[in-house]
Design a protein around this motif. Structure first.
Motif, PDB file in Angstrom:
ATOM      1  N   GLY A   1       0.808  -1.216   0.000  1.00 29.03           N
ATOM      2  CA  GLY A   1       0.000   0.000   0.000  1.00 29.03           C
ATOM      3  C   GLY A   1       0.840   1.263   0.000  1.00 29.03           C
ATOM      4  N   TYR A   2       2.174   1.126  -0.070  1.00 32.62           N
ATOM      5  CA  TYR A   2       3.019   2.318  -0.155  1.00 32.62           C
ATOM      6  C   TYR A   2       4.301   1.968  -0.911  1.00 32.62           C
ATOM      7  CZ  TYR A   2       4.878  -0.088   3.941  1.00 32.62           C
ATOM      8  OH  TYR A   2       5.355  -1.032   4.802  1.00 32.62           O
ATOM      9  N   THR A   3       5.036   3.015  -1.266  1.00 31.71           N
ATOM     10  CA  THR A   3       6.280   2.822  -2.021  1.00 31.71           C
ATOM     11  C   THR A   3       7.394   2.378  -1.102  1.00 31.71           C
ATOM     12  OG1 THR A   3       5.566   4.838  -3.101  1.00 31.71           O
ATOM     13  CG2 THR A   3       7.677   3.913  -3.795  1.00 31.71           C
ATOM     14  N   GLN A   4       8.191   1.434  -1.577  1.00 34.70           N
ATOM     15  CA  GLN A   4       9.327   1.022  -0.762  1.00 34.70           C
ATOM     16  C   GLN A   4      10.647   1.488  -1.337  1.00 34.70           C
ATOM     17  OE1 GLN A   4       9.417  -3.173   0.041  1.00 34.70           O
ATOM     18  NE2 GLN A   4       7.201  -3.298  -0.110  1.00 34.70           N
TER      19      GLN A   4
ATOM     20  N   ILE B   1      -8.616  13.066  24.321  1.00 36.19           N
ATOM     21  CA  ILE B   1      -8.248  14.092  23.356  1.00 36.19           C
ATOM     22  C   ILE B   1      -9.240  14.015  22.201  1.00 36.19           C
ATOM     23  CG2 ILE B   1      -6.358  15.030  22.003  1.00 36.19           C
ATOM     24  CD1 ILE B   1      -4.522  13.129  23.611  1.00 36.19           C
ATOM     25  N   HIS B   2      -9.790  15.144  21.811  1.00 35.86           N
ATOM     26  CA  HIS B   2     -10.829  15.144  20.777  1.00 35.86           C
ATOM     27  C   HIS B   2     -10.275  15.512  19.418  1.00 35.86           C
ATOM     28  CE1 HIS B   2     -14.257  15.781  23.893  1.00 35.86           C
ATOM     29  NE2 HIS B   2     -13.373  14.888  24.284  1.00 35.86           N
ATOM     30  N   TYR B   3     -10.729  14.812  18.398  1.00 30.00           N
ATOM     31  CA  TYR B   3     -10.379  15.143  17.021  1.00 30.00           C
ATOM     32  C   TYR B   3     -11.622  15.073  16.170  1.00 30.00           C
ATOM     33  CZ  TYR B   3      -5.553  13.963  18.401  1.00 30.00           C
ATOM     34  OH  TYR B   3      -4.321  13.899  19.004  1.00 30.00           O
ATOM     35  N   THR B   4     -11.662  15.914  15.163  1.00 30.64           N
ATOM     36  CA  THR B   4     -12.738  15.802  14.188  1.00 30.64           C
ATOM     37  C   THR B   4     -12.215  14.993  13.017  1.00 30.64           C
ATOM     38  OG1 THR B   4     -13.336  18.061  14.803  1.00 30.64           O
ATOM     39  CG2 THR B   4     -14.450  17.107  12.885  1.00 30.64           C
ATOM     40  N   ILE B   5     -13.004  14.003  12.603  1.00 28.38           N
ATOM     41  CA  ILE B   5     -12.549  13.138  11.512  1.00 28.38           C
ATOM     42  C   ILE B   5     -12.701  13.870  10.193  1.00 28.38           C
ATOM     43  CG2 ILE B   5     -12.943  10.961  10.326  1.00 28.38           C
ATOM     44  CD1 ILE B   5     -13.917   9.813  12.953  1.00 28.38           C
ATOM     45  N   ASP B   6     -11.604  13.946   9.467  1.00 34.53           N
ATOM     46  CA  ASP B   6     -11.627  14.651   8.195  1.00 34.53           C
ATOM     47  C   ASP B   6     -11.712  13.708   7.002  1.00 34.53           C
ATOM     48  OD1 ASP B   6      -9.320  16.849   9.703  1.00 34.53           O
ATOM     49  OD2 ASP B   6     -11.394  17.336   9.139  1.00 34.53           O
ATOM     50  N   GLY B   7     -11.301  12.506   7.170  1.00 31.33           N
ATOM     51  CA  GLY B   7     -11.353  11.643   5.992  1.00 31.33           C
ATOM     52  C   GLY B   7     -11.026  10.203   6.338  1.00 31.33           C
ATOM     53  N   ILE B   8     -11.352   9.316   5.400  1.00 25.29           N
ATOM     54  CA  ILE B   8     -11.039   7.898   5.572  1.00 25.29           C
ATOM     55  C   ILE B   8     -10.022   7.513   4.513  1.00 25.29           C
ATOM     56  CG2 ILE B   8     -11.944   5.550   5.620  1.00 25.29           C
ATOM     57  CD1 ILE B   8     -14.662   6.771   6.235  1.00 25.29           C
ATOM     58  N   ILE B   9      -8.964   6.863   4.968  1.00 22.31           N
ATOM     59  CA  ILE B   9      -7.893   6.521   4.031  1.00 22.31           C
ATOM     60  C   ILE B   9      -7.851   5.006   3.876  1.00 22.31           C
ATOM     61  CG2 ILE B   9      -6.098   6.277   5.781  1.00 22.31           C
ATOM     62  CD1 ILE B   9      -4.224   7.767   3.952  1.00 22.31           C
ATOM     63  N   ALA B  10      -7.388   4.554   2.714  1.00 21.31           N
ATOM     64  CA  ALA B  10      -7.333   3.107   2.463  1.00 21.31           C
ATOM     65  C   ALA B  10      -6.348   2.434   3.433  1.00 21.31           C
ATOM     66  CB  ALA B  10      -6.890   2.847   1.025  1.00 21.31           C
ATOM     67  N   ASP B  11      -6.634   1.189   3.769  1.00 20.85           N
ATOM     68  CA  ASP B  11      -5.740   0.444   4.662  1.00 20.85           C
ATOM     69  C   ASP B  11      -4.381   0.255   4.004  1.00 20.85           C
ATOM     70  OD1 ASP B  11      -8.183  -1.883   6.054  1.00 20.85           O
ATOM     71  OD2 ASP B  11      -7.576   0.146   6.650  1.00 20.85           O
ATOM     72  N   TYR B  12      -3.344   0.370   4.783  1.00 22.42           N
ATOM     73  CA  TYR B  12      -2.032  -0.083   4.315  1.00 22.42           C
ATOM     74  C   TYR B  12      -1.299  -0.757   5.470  1.00 22.42           C
ATOM     75  CZ  TYR B  12       0.012   4.201   6.370  1.00 22.42           C
ATOM     76  OH  TYR B  12       0.401   5.200   7.216  1.00 22.42           O
ATOM     77  N   ASN B  13      -0.328  -1.600   5.141  1.00 22.02           N
ATOM     78  CA  ASN B  13       0.333  -2.404   6.171  1.00 22.02           C
ATOM     79  C   ASN B  13       1.446  -1.615   6.838  1.00 22.02           C
ATOM     80  OD1 ASN B  13      -0.591  -4.508   3.932  1.00 22.02           O
ATOM     81  ND2 ASN B  13      -0.616  -5.494   5.931  1.00 22.02           N
ATOM     82  N   TYR B  14       1.108  -0.914   7.884  1.00 23.97           N
ATOM     83  CA  TYR B  14       2.127  -0.180   8.624  1.00 23.97           C
ATOM     84  C   TYR B  14       3.008  -1.144   9.425  1.00 23.97           C
ATOM     85  CZ  TYR B  14       4.140   3.151  11.923  1.00 23.97           C
ATOM     86  OH  TYR B  14       5.004   3.890  12.669  1.00 23.97           O
ATOM     87  N   PHE B  15       2.335  -2.138   9.973  1.00 22.17           N
ATOM     88  CA  PHE B  15       3.082  -3.154  10.723  1.00 22.17           C
ATOM     89  C   PHE B  15       3.388  -4.334   9.821  1.00 22.17           C
ATOM     90  CE2 PHE B  15       2.941  -1.032  14.613  1.00 22.17           C
ATOM     91  CZ  PHE B  15       1.684  -0.515  14.835  1.00 22.17           C
ATOM     92  N   THR B  16       3.712  -5.465  10.401  1.00 21.81           N
ATOM     93  CA  THR B  16       4.114  -6.607   9.577  1.00 21.81           C
ATOM     94  C   THR B  16       2.889  -7.325   9.018  1.00 21.81           C
ATOM     95  OG1 THR B  16       3.989  -8.247  11.326  1.00 21.81           O
ATOM     96  CG2 THR B  16       6.016  -6.986  11.169  1.00 21.81           C
ATOM     97  N   LEU B  17       3.135  -8.188   8.048  1.00 27.52           N
ATOM     98  CA  LEU B  17       2.057  -8.969   7.465  1.00 27.52           C
ATOM     99  C   LEU B  17       1.623 -10.088   8.396  1.00 27.52           C
ATOM    100  CD1 LEU B  17       3.253  -9.136   3.790  1.00 27.52           C
ATOM    101  CD2 LEU B  17       1.221  -8.006   4.674  1.00 27.52           C
ATOM    102  N   LYS B  18       2.249 -10.143   9.574  1.00 29.51           N
ATOM    103  CA  LYS B  18       1.822 -11.133  10.544  1.00 29.51           C
ATOM    104  C   LYS B  18       0.541 -10.692  11.225  1.00 29.51           C
ATOM    105  CE  LYS B  18       6.280 -11.426  12.177  1.00 29.51           C
ATOM    106  NZ  LYS B  18       7.336 -11.913  13.069  1.00 29.51           N
ATOM    107  N   GLU B  19       0.287  -9.395  11.171  1.00 26.96           N
ATOM    108  CA  GLU B  19      -0.939  -8.897  11.794  1.00 26.96           C
ATOM    109  C   GLU B  19      -1.913  -8.421  10.733  1.00 26.96           C
ATOM    110  OE1 GLU B  19       2.183  -8.819  14.613  1.00 26.96           O
ATOM    111  OE2 GLU B  19       2.087  -7.273  13.092  1.00 26.96           O
ATOM    112  N   GLU B  20      -3.174  -8.513  11.041  1.00 27.53           N
ATOM    113  CA  GLU B  20      -4.184  -7.852  10.225  1.00 27.53           C
ATOM    114  C   GLU B  20      -3.999  -6.369  10.426  1.00 27.53           C
ATOM    115  OE1 GLU B  20      -6.758 -11.196   8.961  1.00 27.53           O
ATOM    116  OE2 GLU B  20      -6.584  -9.111   8.358  1.00 27.53           O
ATOM    117  N   VAL B  21      -4.444  -5.592   9.456  1.00 26.69           N
ATOM    118  CA  VAL B  21      -4.359  -4.142   9.632  1.00 26.69           C
ATOM    119  C   VAL B  21      -5.282  -3.757  10.790  1.00 26.69           C
ATOM    120  CG1 VAL B  21      -4.820  -1.922   8.597  1.00 26.69           C
ATOM    121  CG2 VAL B  21      -3.845  -3.741   7.226  1.00 26.69           C
ATOM    122  N   ASN B  22      -4.739  -2.987  11.726  1.00 25.99           N
ATOM    123  CA  ASN B  22      -5.577  -2.577  12.865  1.00 25.99           C
ATOM    124  C   ASN B  22      -6.048  -1.138  12.642  1.00 25.99           C
ATOM    125  OD1 ASN B  22      -2.995  -1.484  13.203  1.00 25.99           O
ATOM    126  ND2 ASN B  22      -3.316  -1.257  15.411  1.00 25.99           N
TER     127      ASN B  22
END
Lengths: 104, 888
Positions: free
Chosen positions: B540-543, B676-697
């Protein structure tokens, strides 16, 4: 001089008497014939083995017969040492007897 | 009535009577029996016979150990015959030996690895009474204990918890430290020598409880002593390699070494001692220990030594009590679950805590090694057994002759055991030699440092001697028992073991080898497939071309960004959000308007700037808003959107504009709000920030126009002049940083290292499996070709009766074909179970295809079929007169 028990001496003499035919069962038969008393085959075997260990007799496996199911016998013969020993024993005995007044 | 001597008593005599005397005694008794029967009747004779037998039951006649008569000449004969047979069946002997050597070497490797992994941290004295304190916060276990005020804690306050612990007299020593290897500390530091030369050091252990440190953990001192080494407020203990690095390779001859010093950040540290290099079976590694009043980190690793009469549960209670005294607020904090203790020797294998000092070992992998080791042992024995049995068929005459000459069953057995043991022991030194050669490669693959302890450690030496004994005995048992049981006549007739019917042991073994071939082959194939899948999956991102460096704060970041923006080879610059991490701590969150029940705690919060997304090639329409008035944009990923939308029972798209609450338990004292409060501005597509051993959280990404704080700077570089560009970045870095050297990380490398463990184990499994397969194939081919050779006569006869070559080939192959099918059917579920288990480690995985199993089975049949056919083609083509000529 070598000491021999009564039975040992007797059996040794029998071996000498029986020449080539001295084996366990035969010696026990001869013993009974000569002495009138029975002796078990195992006793004879034991003594013969002891005499052999002392070097007075030699043995050889020979003479298998049908009756024995083809099994051989252990035939005992006197060794030179055995002959000398028995002669010494005899001489010693006679020497002792000679020291007594004449028994009729 | 029977007129032979009573049978039972005859047998009784035979049982207890010495073999040497049996003939004469039983002969005499039989002769006496017949004499007496003739003279006084059978009954009498039988009675006397029984009595005679009983009378012979005396020590003179009992069975004796006939040692002296058999030893020397018979052993020499066995030796001679064994060697002759090895030479006579040259190819098979070599095959056998090769199999044995390979098998034994692999077993030794498995053993060394297991021995190494299981023995971590045992070298500390009384290691069973040393414990590490760990903290459970939220739903995760941490190896790190935070200081009261994190980075801002004063030096005296850092020791707060230790002081509370020591109040209990059963806790003898306590220490705390951190290390550059820990994610809680900076990874590198400059250390300055007396002559002003600055060196980069990336393996530092920082402690503020120096003297106690050596009471808890034990190291071998080469200079100085544990009591005095870190008694100075600012002192350093070096390992031997660090001593060489800073004071030259002749540091040992320097009598004044302990009065010298090194400086860190303009403070002088006295050299307090030198210890031996940290062994690789230690869960904490360092090149120097720096004792300083204030540990440069927000937390530490706390270790203690308890007295032997304190139980673990007492320790656990005390550790928690001390913590409550030290941090009274913790009792009310719902997120503070409590403290646990972990025994030192079990940290490496059992620890599931975050922020470990060294990647922990996985106990599941030890099982893999153990199982593979056992499989290889079984394969080795199987091969050896199969081949030896086949060879013995050709020695039937020899055994027949021996029996006639008076060999007993026990003699035959001991002869064959002698042979198998002999060959096994001959192969032992060669195997050890091979072990010596392969160890460096093994170490390189596994990134480990195994020494050939098989020749040094007494336990392992005992094993090394036991192994060939076990192999020799088990392999020799079956063939020797089979052959020794046969009567001499049978052996002379040359009855070949024609296992036409029934599932003999041999068939089972061959089938078992097929099973291994198919099972291991397919498992290996799938492991490879999964690893390639991992490497090639789109995350989901450039390496390519992405690097990150450490940076000392937002202001320096801005300055560096301005300076480097114009470099044409630097395509993008960003702050924060470098992917490729092991899972780190998660946060609680909920939508503001959701009920309190809807709190989840598996969220990850990232703070990045727009540049970071540009570096990674991730785009989102809301990012355009950043350049206008908005200073930050709050994005959530699809997974988060699903969860949050469900809690409000709306559609995910409707979340935009709603308010989101992070850490709702946190009481913001200033304005009374929770979390801490935030207003949601948008929804972004899932990408694997962590390892492929975990589902995207669920991920919550705060994108700032200008970062308020940062520690990580990302670059996307052009592949031209890649390293020259990195040099330019480094030069710019040095302008703004004086205390910490630069640390450049390549995203591709970072991602690869995440799966280091899996890849190592995979390459090893593949390697060892391949070996087991090779061994199996060797064994099968050898066996098959020998069997076929012995069937030469049968083939000749069949030809005489008119069989065609084709029919003969089919006949011979049929048996193996059936076995192969059976084996494939059995192997498929087993292998499927095994590979599914391993794949569970990965949230993203391949689906093992069934066709692979069929293909493996077919391949198996093909291999064996070729071997059989090649051999039998030769035999089938032969003139029957030739094959029948030899009286085998």
């Amino acid at each position: 001089m070598l000491q021999l028990g009564n039975l040992e001496e007797t059996i040794l003499l029998l071996v000498m008497i029986m020449k080539d035919q001295a084996y366990g069962y035969a010696v026990s038969k001869e013993y009974q014939k000569q002495n009138g008393k029975e002796i078990s085959i195992s006793a004879v075997h034991t003594v013969l083995s002891r005499l052999e260990k002392k070097g007075l007799i030699n043995s050889e496996m020979r003479g298998s017969t049908e009756e024995r199911g083809g099994r051989r016998k252990r035939i005992f013969k006197m060794t030179d040492y055995g002959i000398r020993t028995i002669q010494e024993l005899k001489a010693h005995r006679i020497r002792l007897w000679d020291q007594l007044p004449q028994l009729g | 009535m029977n007129n032979t001597p009573p049978k039972f008593w005859q047998r009784l005599l035979k049982w207890f009577c010495d073999v040497e005397l049996y003939e004469e005694i039983s002969g005499d008794l039989d002769e006496a029996f017949y004499d007496r029967a003739r003279d006084q009747g059978v009954r009498y004779a039988q009675r006397k016979y029984k009595r005679d037998v009983l009378k012979f039951f005396k020590p003179y006649a009992w069975k004796k150990l006939h040692l002296e008569r058999q030893q020397s000449p018979l052993l020499r004969n066995y030796f001679k015959i064994a060697l002759r047979n090895i030479v006579k069946y040259k190819q098979y002997s070599v095959l056998n030996a090769a199999g044995l050597i390979l098998g034994m070497t692999c077993i030794f490797l498995s053993l060394l690895y297991l021995n190494h992994e299981l023995g971590y941290d045992q070298f500390h004295s009384d290691a069973d009474n040393v414990y590490r304190v760990q903290r459970t916060y939220r739903s995760q276990n941490y190896a790190v204990m935070p200081f009261k005020d994190y980075w801002g804690t004063a030096a005296e306050d850092q020791l707060g918890y230790l002081i509370e612990l020591k109040k209990n007299p059963q806790i003898k020593n306590v220490t705390q430290f951190t290390s550059t290897n820990s994610p809680t500390s900076v990874p590198q530091h400059y250390i300055q020598k007396v002559n002003g030369e600055r060196l980069v050091e990336n393996n530092i252990l920082w402690t503020n409880s120096g003297s106690e440190f050596f009471q808890v953990l034990d190291w071998t001192f080469l200079k100085g002593s544990p009591k005095s080494a870190l008694s100075e407020k600012y002192s350093i203990v070096l390992t031997a390699s660090a001593a060489s690095k800073y004071f030259g390779s002749d540091w040992a001859d320097d009598a004044n070494l302990l009065s010298r010093y090194l400086s860190i950040d303009s403070t002088n540290y006295q050299i307090g001692g030198v210890i031996a290099n940290v062994p690789d079976y230690s869960h904490v590694d360092f090149d120097l220990i720096v004792n300083t009043p204030k540990i440069p980190s927000w937390g530490n690793y706390t270790y203690l030594r308890k007295s032997p009469d304190m139980s673990e549960s007492e320790l656990l209670a005390e550790v928690n009590n001390a913590y409550l005294r030290f941090r009274p607020g913790a009792a009310d904090n719902e997120l503070e679950i409590g403290l646990t203790v972990e025994r030192l020797p079990s940290i490496y294998l059992k620890s599931n805590a975050l922020y470990e000092l060294k990647t922990p070992g996985d106990i599941r992998y030890l099982w893999v090694f153990g199982i593979i080791g056992v499989i290889i042992l079984v394969v080795t024995i199987t091969n050896y057994l199969n081949l030896t049995t086949a060879l013995y068929v050709g020695r039937q005459k020899e055994i027949g002759v021996r029996k006639v000459l008076g060999a007993l069953k026990s003699n035959t057995i001991s002869q064959f055991l002698f042979e198998t043991l002999l060959i096994a022991f001959l192969c032992l030194p060669l195997s050890l030699l091979l072990l010596q050669f392969t160890l460096p490669f093994f170490n390189a693959i596994m990134d480990i440092n195994l020494e050939n302890k098989v020749i040094s450690d007494p336990n392992l030496i005992a094993f090394a001697v036991l192994l060939p004994i076990v192999i020799g005995l088990t392999s020799g048992m079956y063939p020797s028992l089979v052959l020794s049981a046969k009567k001499a006549l049978e052996l002379f007739k040359g009855k070949l073991s024609n296992t036409r019917s029934g599932f003999g042991l041999r068939r089972t073994l061959v089938g078992f080898q097929f099973l291994l071939l198919v099972g291991l082959g397919t498992t290996t194939f799938f492991i490879n497939q999964q690893l390639r899948f991992i490497q090639n999956k789109d995350l989901g991102y450039t390496q390519k071309g992405v690097i990150s460096i450490n940076v000392g704060g937002a202001q320096i970041y801005s300055k560096m960004k301005n300076a480097l923006e114009n470099n044409p080879k630097i395509l993008q610059i960003g702050s924060g959000g470098m992917p490729g991490n092991e899972m780190f701590n998660t946060l609680t969150y909920k939508m503001l308007n959701a009920s309190a029940q809807d709190i989840n705690d598996n969220g990850t919060h990232l703070v990045v700037d727009a540049g970071s997304f540009e570096v990674l090639g991730i785009d989102h329409p809301t990012l355009r808003d950043l350049s206008k008035d908005k200073s930050s944009v709050f994005l959530i990923n699809e997974t988060a959107a699903e969860v949050l939308a469900t809690s409000l029972q709306i559609k995910p798209e409707q979340l935009i504009g709603e308010v989101f609450q992070m850490e709702p338990e946190y009481n913001n004292e200033e304005d009374g709000t929770m979390g801490i409060h935030y207003t949601i501005d948008g929804i972004i597509a899932d990408y694997n920030y962590f390892t492929l051993k975990e589902e995207v959280n669920p991920m919550f990404i705060e994108v700032q126009a200008k970062p308020l704080w940062t520690y990580e700077m990302l670059f996307k570089l052009s592949t031209d002049d890649f390293f020259a560009t990195i040099d330019a970045i480094e030069k710019e870095y040095d302008k703004w940083h004086s205390e910490e050297p630069i640390q450049v990380e390549f995203l591709e490398q970072r991602l690869a290292s995440l799966y280091k463990n899996e890849r190592q184990i995979a390459s090893l499994t593949v390697g060892l499996s391949t070996l087991a397969i090779v061994l199996s194939v060797l064994g099968l081919v050898g066996l098959v070709s020998f069997i076929t050779k012995t069937k030469e006569r049968e083939i000749g006869i069949r030809k005489v009766f008119g069989a065609r070559t084709r029919q003969i080939l089919l006949l011979l192959n049929r048996e193996f074909f059936i076995l192969a099918i059976l084996a494939t059917l059995l192997a498929t579920p087993l292998s499927y179970w095994a590979i599914s288990n391993w794949l569970e480690v990965f949230a993203y995985r391949i689906t093992p295809g069934y066709f692979v199993y069929i293909a493996a089975g077919l391949l198996c049949v093909l291999v064996v079929g070729t071997a059989v056919s090649l051999q039998s083609y030769h035999a089938a083509g032969k003139n029957p007169a030739e094959s029948l000529k030899n009286e085998q």
